[in-house]
Scaffold this motif. Structure first.
Motif, short mmCIF file in Angstrom:
data_model
loop_
_atom_site.label_atom_id
_atom_site.label_comp_id
_atom_site.label_asym_id
_atom_site.label_seq_id
_atom_site.Cartn_x
_atom_site.Cartn_y
_atom_site.Cartn_z
N THR A 1 0.83 -1.19 0.00
CA THR A 1 0.00 0.00 0.00
C THR A 1 0.87 1.25 0.00
O THR A 1 1.60 1.50 0.97
N PRO A 2 0.85 2.06 -1.08
CA PRO A 2 1.55 3.34 -1.04
C PRO A 2 0.89 4.25 0.00
O PRO A 2 -0.34 4.27 0.14
N LEU A 3 1.70 5.00 0.73
CA LEU A 3 1.16 5.92 1.74
C LEU A 3 0.89 7.28 1.11
O LEU A 3 0.88 7.42 -0.11
N SER A 4 0.71 8.32 1.93
CA SER A 4 0.40 9.65 1.40
C SER A 4 1.52 10.19 0.53
O SER A 4 1.28 11.03 -0.34
N LEU A 5 2.75 9.75 0.75
CA LEU A 5 3.87 9.99 -0.16
C LEU A 5 3.99 8.67 -0.93
O LEU A 5 4.46 7.68 -0.37
#
Length: 190
Positions: free
Chosen positions: A5-9
């Protein structure tokens, strides 16, 4: 199958490997190079590191190494729990100075990928916390850099409230981001 899962960055990726358990405990593949590469974690890891923090509230970071010894990291917790953070320090990046973080626990087996151009740090949430991480470049003392963990312009929510933080003498005197001459440029290879 590991969940990515990619985070906010979006370059900072949370990976959660599946655990296969029974009455004896569990088995988990914590790193499978082709699978990780296919999900945005293509670093060629060359060194494994481990740290032990005796007390909750221990902050390690924000650390990075300058090119040509820049390090991408894949971080996981072997005992206890941490709040793990990556800060974008790439000059010209639309997210320069922004941070993303995730709680990593021994029980959950979560991992955080921190790419080149990001400062990394964590705060322990439990006593006796052991953290292990892979890096894609060897340690080089002359390449060490850092940013103050409590920089008000970055404003990381370390999730510990106002409790006392335990830091190394070196980490207490790191510069704020506004005084940091980043060796990283957005879009440039390391």
């Amino acid at each position: 199958m590991t969940a990515f899962t990619p985070l906010s960055l979006p370059e900072v990726i949370l990976a959660i490997p599946v655990r296969h358990g029974d009455a004896r405990g569990y088995f988990s593949e914590t790193y499978v190079q082709p699978l990780y590469a296919a999900n945005g974690i293509a670093a060629h890891f060359v060194q494994d590191n481990e740290s032990l923090s005796a007390l909750p509230g221990t902050v390690r970071g924000l650390h990075l190494q300058a090119p040509p010894f820049a390090q991408a990291k894949l971080v996981r917790v072997l005992a206890g729990a941490i709040f793990d953070v990556a800060v974008d320090v790439r000059k010209g990046s639309p997210t320069y100075g922004s941070w993303a973080g995730a709680r990593l626990t021994a029980e959950g087996g979560e991992q955080l990928f921190v790419p080149h151009g990001f400062a990394h740090g964590f705060c322990t949430l439990a006593p006796g916390t052991r953290v292990a991480y892979k890096v894609d470049a060897v340690y080089d003392r002359a390449s060490e850099r850092g940013i103050l963990w409590s920089d008000p312009d970055i404003a990381i929510d370390w999730t510990l409230g106002d409790g006392e933080k335990i830091l190394s003498d070196k980490d207490k005197v790191l510069p704020c981001l506004k005084d940091f001459d980043s060796p990283f440029v957005y879009g440039a290879a390391c």
